[in-house]
Motif scaffolding. Sequence first.
Motif, PDB file in Angstrom:
ATOM      1  N   MET A 293     -22.135  74.423  68.084  1.00 16.74           N
ATOM      2  CA  MET A 293     -21.324  73.257  68.438  1.00 16.74           C
ATOM      3  C   MET A 293     -22.072  72.223  69.278  1.00 16.74           C
ATOM      4  O   MET A 293     -23.013  72.538  70.001  1.00 16.74           O
ATOM      5  CB  MET A 293     -20.072  73.709  69.212  1.00 16.74           C
ATOM      6  CG  MET A 293     -19.110  74.543  68.411  1.00 16.74           C
ATOM      7  SD  MET A 293     -17.729  75.199  69.425  1.00 16.74           S
ATOM      8  CE  MET A 293     -17.069  73.685  70.149  1.00 16.74           C
ATOM      9  N   GLY A 294     -21.620  70.978  69.136  1.00 20.71           N
ATOM     10  CA  GLY A 294     -22.032  69.890  70.011  1.00 20.71           C
ATOM     11  C   GLY A 294     -20.787  69.244  70.598  1.00 20.71           C
ATOM     12  O   GLY A 294     -19.692  69.362  70.045  1.00 20.71           O
ATOM     13  N   CYS A 295     -20.950  68.566  71.736  1.00 22.28           N
ATOM     14  CA  CYS A 295     -19.813  67.930  72.422  1.00 22.28           C
ATOM     15  C   CYS A 295     -20.269  66.562  72.912  1.00 22.28           C
ATOM     16  O   CYS A 295     -21.375  66.423  73.446  1.00 22.28           O
ATOM     17  CB  CYS A 295     -19.367  68.807  73.589  1.00 22.28           C
ATOM     18  SG  CYS A 295     -18.117  68.084  74.646  1.00 22.28           S
ATOM     19  N   TYR A 296     -19.394  65.546  72.754  1.00 17.78           N
ATOM     20  CA  TYR A 296     -19.806  64.169  73.007  1.00 17.78           C
ATOM     21  C   TYR A 296     -18.655  63.392  73.654  1.00 17.78           C
ATOM     22  O   TYR A 296     -17.625  63.170  73.019  1.00 17.78           O
ATOM     23  CB  TYR A 296     -20.225  63.497  71.697  1.00 17.78           C
ATOM     24  CG  TYR A 296     -21.038  64.410  70.799  1.00 17.78           C
ATOM     25  CD1 TYR A 296     -22.422  64.516  70.930  1.00 17.78           C
ATOM     26  CD2 TYR A 296     -20.403  65.216  69.844  1.00 17.78           C
ATOM     27  CE1 TYR A 296     -23.160  65.378  70.122  1.00 17.78           C
ATOM     28  CE2 TYR A 296     -21.137  66.075  69.031  1.00 17.78           C
ATOM     29  CZ  TYR A 296     -22.509  66.162  69.172  1.00 17.78           C
ATOM     30  OH  TYR A 296     -23.232  67.017  68.380  1.00 17.78           O
ATOM     31  N   GLY A 297     -18.803  63.004  74.922  1.00 19.27           N
ATOM     32  CA  GLY A 297     -17.710  62.340  75.644  1.00 19.27           C
ATOM     33  C   GLY A 297     -18.051  60.916  76.059  1.00 19.27           C
ATOM     34  O   GLY A 297     -19.208  60.597  76.364  1.00 19.27           O
ATOM     35  N   ILE A 298     -17.034  60.060  76.082  1.00 19.10           N
ATOM     36  CA  ILE A 298     -17.151  58.697  76.614  1.00 19.10           C
ATOM     37  C   ILE A 298     -15.956  58.443  77.534  1.00 19.10           C
ATOM     38  O   ILE A 298     -14.805  58.673  77.148  1.00 19.10           O
ATOM     39  CB  ILE A 298     -17.171  57.632  75.500  1.00 19.10           C
ATOM     40  CG1 ILE A 298     -18.487  57.686  74.721  1.00 19.10           C
ATOM     41  CG2 ILE A 298     -16.974  56.222  76.086  1.00 19.10           C
ATOM     42  CD1 ILE A 298     -18.588  56.655  73.613  1.00 19.10           C
ATOM     43  N   GLY A 299     -16.219  57.968  78.741  1.00 15.68           N
ATOM     44  CA  GLY A 299     -15.158  57.632  79.680  1.00 15.68           C
ATOM     45  C   GLY A 299     -14.622  56.236  79.398  1.00 15.68           C
ATOM     46  O   GLY A 299     -15.151  55.249  79.903  1.00 15.68           O
ATOM     47  N   ILE A 300     -13.576  56.164  78.580  1.00 17.17           N
ATOM     48  CA  ILE A 300     -13.043  54.878  78.139  1.00 17.17           C
ATOM     49  C   ILE A 300     -12.585  54.030  79.324  1.00 17.17           C
ATOM     50  O   ILE A 300     -12.987  52.866  79.473  1.00 17.17           O
ATOM     51  CB  ILE A 300     -11.852  55.080  77.170  1.00 17.17           C
ATOM     52  CG1 ILE A 300     -12.283  55.888  75.931  1.00 17.17           C
ATOM     53  CG2 ILE A 300     -11.254  53.742  76.777  1.00 17.17           C
ATOM     54  CD1 ILE A 300     -13.094  55.144  74.937  1.00 17.17           C
ATOM     55  N   SER A 301     -11.728  54.585  80.172  1.00 14.52           N
ATOM     56  CA  SER A 301     -11.189  53.806  81.290  1.00 14.52           C
ATOM     57  C   SER A 301     -12.272  53.469  82.311  1.00 14.52           C
ATOM     58  O   SER A 301     -12.251  52.398  82.924  1.00 14.52           O
ATOM     59  CB  SER A 301     -10.016  54.537  81.943  1.00 14.52           C
ATOM     60  OG  SER A 301     -10.288  55.911  82.143  1.00 14.52           O
ATOM     61  N   ARG A 302     -13.230  54.349  82.496  1.00 16.34           N
ATOM     62  CA  ARG A 302     -14.298  54.084  83.464  1.00 16.34           C
ATOM     63  C   ARG A 302     -15.193  52.932  83.014  1.00 16.34           C
ATOM     64  O   ARG A 302     -15.730  52.188  83.848  1.00 16.34           O
ATOM     65  CB  ARG A 302     -15.128  55.348  83.684  1.00 16.34           C
ATOM     66  CG  ARG A 302     -16.214  55.156  84.733  1.00 16.34           C
ATOM     67  CD  ARG A 302     -17.032  56.405  84.946  1.00 16.34           C
ATOM     68  NE  ARG A 302     -16.334  57.387  85.768  1.00 16.34           N
ATOM     69  CZ  ARG A 302     -16.902  58.507  86.200  1.00 16.34           C
ATOM     70  NH1 ARG A 302     -18.151  58.785  85.863  1.00 16.34           N
ATOM     71  NH2 ARG A 302     -16.230  59.346  86.941  1.00 16.34           N
ATOM     72  N   ILE A 303     -15.362  52.769  81.702  1.00 19.42           N
ATOM     73  CA  ILE A 303     -16.183  51.677  81.180  1.00 19.42           C
ATOM     74  C   ILE A 303     -15.665  50.332  81.668  1.00 19.42           C
ATOM     75  O   ILE A 303     -16.444  49.422  81.985  1.00 19.42           O
ATOM     76  CB  ILE A 303     -16.222  51.719  79.636  1.00 19.42           C
ATOM     77  CG1 ILE A 303     -17.178  52.823  79.169  1.00 19.42           C
ATOM     78  CG2 ILE A 303     -16.654  50.370  79.051  1.00 19.42           C
ATOM     79  CD1 ILE A 303     -17.223  53.003  77.668  1.00 19.42           C
ATOM     80  N   VAL A 304     -14.332  50.185  81.724  1.00 19.61           N
ATOM     81  CA  VAL A 304     -13.740  48.912  82.152  1.00 19.61           C
ATOM     82  C   VAL A 304     -14.186  48.571  83.572  1.00 19.61           C
ATOM     83  O   VAL A 304     -14.628  47.450  83.852  1.00 19.61           O
ATOM     84  CB  VAL A 304     -12.201  48.970  82.051  1.00 19.61           C
ATOM     85  CG1 VAL A 304     -11.588  47.674  82.547  1.00 19.61           C
ATOM     86  CG2 VAL A 304     -11.769  49.247  80.605  1.00 19.61           C
ATOM     87  N   ALA A 305     -14.093  49.540  84.483  1.00 19.00           N
ATOM     88  CA  ALA A 305     -14.513  49.309  85.863  1.00 19.00           C
ATOM     89  C   ALA A 305     -16.022  49.085  85.955  1.00 19.00           C
ATOM     90  O   ALA A 305     -16.497  48.220  86.701  1.00 19.00           O
ATOM     91  CB  ALA A 305     -14.095  50.486  86.736  1.00 19.00           C
ATOM     92  N   ALA A 306     -16.786  49.860  85.196  1.00 18.12           N
ATOM     93  CA  ALA A 306     -18.246  49.740  85.225  1.00 18.12           C
ATOM     94  C   ALA A 306     -18.695  48.362  84.751  1.00 18.12           C
ATOM     95  O   ALA A 306     -19.633  47.777  85.305  1.00 18.12           O
ATOM     96  CB  ALA A 306     -18.870  50.830  84.361  1.00 18.12           C
ATOM     97  N   ALA A 307     -18.020  47.830  83.737  1.00 20.39           N
ATOM     98  CA  ALA A 307     -18.361  46.498  83.227  1.00 20.39           C
ATOM     99  C   ALA A 307     -18.132  45.435  84.294  1.00 20.39           C
ATOM    100  O   ALA A 307     -18.919  44.487  84.435  1.00 20.39           O
ATOM    101  CB  ALA A 307     -17.535  46.184  81.982  1.00 20.39           C
ATOM    102  N   ILE A 308     -17.053  45.582  85.072  1.00 13.34           N
ATOM    103  CA  ILE A 308     -16.764  44.622  86.139  1.00 13.34           C
ATOM    104  C   ILE A 308     -17.818  44.699  87.237  1.00 13.34           C
ATOM    105  O   ILE A 308     -18.235  43.671  87.794  1.00 13.34           O
ATOM    106  CB  ILE A 308     -15.356  44.862  86.711  1.00 13.34           C
ATOM    107  CG1 ILE A 308     -14.299  44.567  85.643  1.00 13.34           C
ATOM    108  CG2 ILE A 308     -15.111  43.985  87.943  1.00 13.34           C
ATOM    109  CD1 ILE A 308     -12.890  44.928  86.047  1.00 13.34           C
ATOM    110  N   GLU A 309     -18.277  45.926  87.557  1.00 14.51           N
ATOM    111  CA  GLU A 309     -19.323  46.069  88.569  1.00 14.51           C
ATOM    112  C   GLU A 309     -20.572  45.288  88.176  1.00 14.51           C
ATOM    113  O   GLU A 309     -21.301  44.787  89.034  1.00 14.51           O
ATOM    114  CB  GLU A 309     -19.667  47.543  88.779  1.00 14.51           C
ATOM    115  CG  GLU A 309     -18.590  48.355  89.482  1.00 14.51           C
ATOM    116  CD  GLU A 309     -18.368  47.948  90.926  1.00 14.51           C
ATOM    117  OE1 GLU A 309     -19.320  47.455  91.563  1.00 14.51           O
ATOM    118  OE2 GLU A 309     -17.240  48.127  91.419  1.00 14.51           O
ATOM    119  N   GLN A 310     -20.827  45.177  86.885  1.00 17.03           N
ATOM    120  CA  GLN A 310     -22.005  44.456  86.404  1.00 17.03           C
ATOM    121  C   GLN A 310     -21.750  42.971  86.165  1.00 17.03           C
ATOM    122  O   GLN A 310     -22.706  42.192  86.114  1.00 17.03           O
ATOM    123  CB  GLN A 310     -22.490  45.065  85.073  1.00 17.03           C
ATOM    124  CG  GLN A 310     -23.273  46.333  85.215  1.00 17.03           C
ATOM    125  CD  GLN A 310     -23.967  46.710  83.917  1.00 17.03           C
ATOM    126  OE1 GLN A 310     -23.555  46.319  82.829  1.00 17.03           O
ATOM    127  NE2 GLN A 310     -25.028  47.479  84.026  1.00 17.03           N
TER     128      GLN A 310
END
Length: 419
Positions: A293-310
């Motif tokens: 098996m492989g596992c692959y995650g993305i923090g959808i809600s965190r991306i929004v905050a991270a984009a604002i930080e940049q």
Amino acid sequence: MMKMRQYFLPTLKETPSDAELISHQLMLRAGMIRKLASGIYTWLPLGLRVLQKVINCVREEMNHAGAIELLMPTVQPAELWQETGRWDQYGPVLLKMTDRHEQNFCYGPTHEEVITDLVRHELQSYKQLPLILYQIQTKFRDEIRPRFGVMRTREFLMKDAYSFHLDQKSLEQTYQLMFETYSKIFSQLGLNYRSVRADSGEIGGKISHEFHVIADAGEDTLLYSEHGDYAANLEVAEKEGLKEGSPSPDGKGKLLAMHGIEIGHIFQLGTKYSDALKALVLDANNQPMPLIMGCYGIGISRIVAAAIEQNHDEQGIIWPQAMAPFQVAIVPINMYRSENVKKAAENLYEKLQKQNIEVLLDDRDERPGAMFANADLIGIPHRIVISERSLKSGVWEYKARSAKESTLMKPDELINHLF
């Protein structure tokens, strides 16, 4: 209809005192989120629009990579977690509950157990492999100290994918595919990011990579080669005898440090969960083999905050084009005292809507300064100002959110320039 008088957009003039990070401050001020309880937030209409932009991009690229979407329950039976041994191992982060029949459940912080239980009943043959399944679903991790708005919450939105294989080579091919897919997603969203070697932690597996948005507010420290491609999370680098200033393992200068916000993590899990849950398929010789098996995650809600930080300035948010809740803000000056301004603004609004351009018309009876400040705060990329004076001159005032000055353009030229 996206007109300000009808839209639910409760912006704030003052910065909330309990918001430490700029992303938390601006998401509250821009009317994107409101706190319900510690680490639990309501996404208001503007925030939800941005969240959906991220979801759409992630979904499109995952589908393009051949992954198949499903949706798993958030509430999971204790028996599955007991089979893998994680019911006790996961610790207090796992929110446990009991139903009226005295059966134990948890609110899922992750879904390895559930997805493995599904495939052990549905996959029988190697001919059904490889397979990539994913979902976009709410998770809950009972963080001891939720903070920084949606950056570190207890309830959050995540894209988690799982791949199933008969051999290691197949896993490595899909792992590389997911690595490339993640790179496409984060590039399309307009993020300045870096992929680094990472520690697999409690998820398991021997090989993993994290994807980080580069930001001073990041909680993770990353070491990277001064002139080469080496990059690793500090945890991994320290295990290899490397802090900041060490010679880079690739021989290209020294290791430098930067801060990152983790927005994605991919793992080669191996057979950790398939062994524990006895998820087997028959190989070409009709012999039972555990799924790799492989596992692959993305923090959808965190991306929004991270984009604002940049992407922000003193006035507010500066959204990357792909994440902006609206593309154009129309600001008519004194529209309720000028029939010409009102008519021009509404005609432009209708015209842009017919072209499927996301537009927000500020039809409030407000002072121009307040309307400009509002458009800058919520970060709409393009602002068009219509006034009696501009109409007499045959021009409109245009300002890009990232520009310092506005320009005057003829209406047709402006529309063609933008779209």
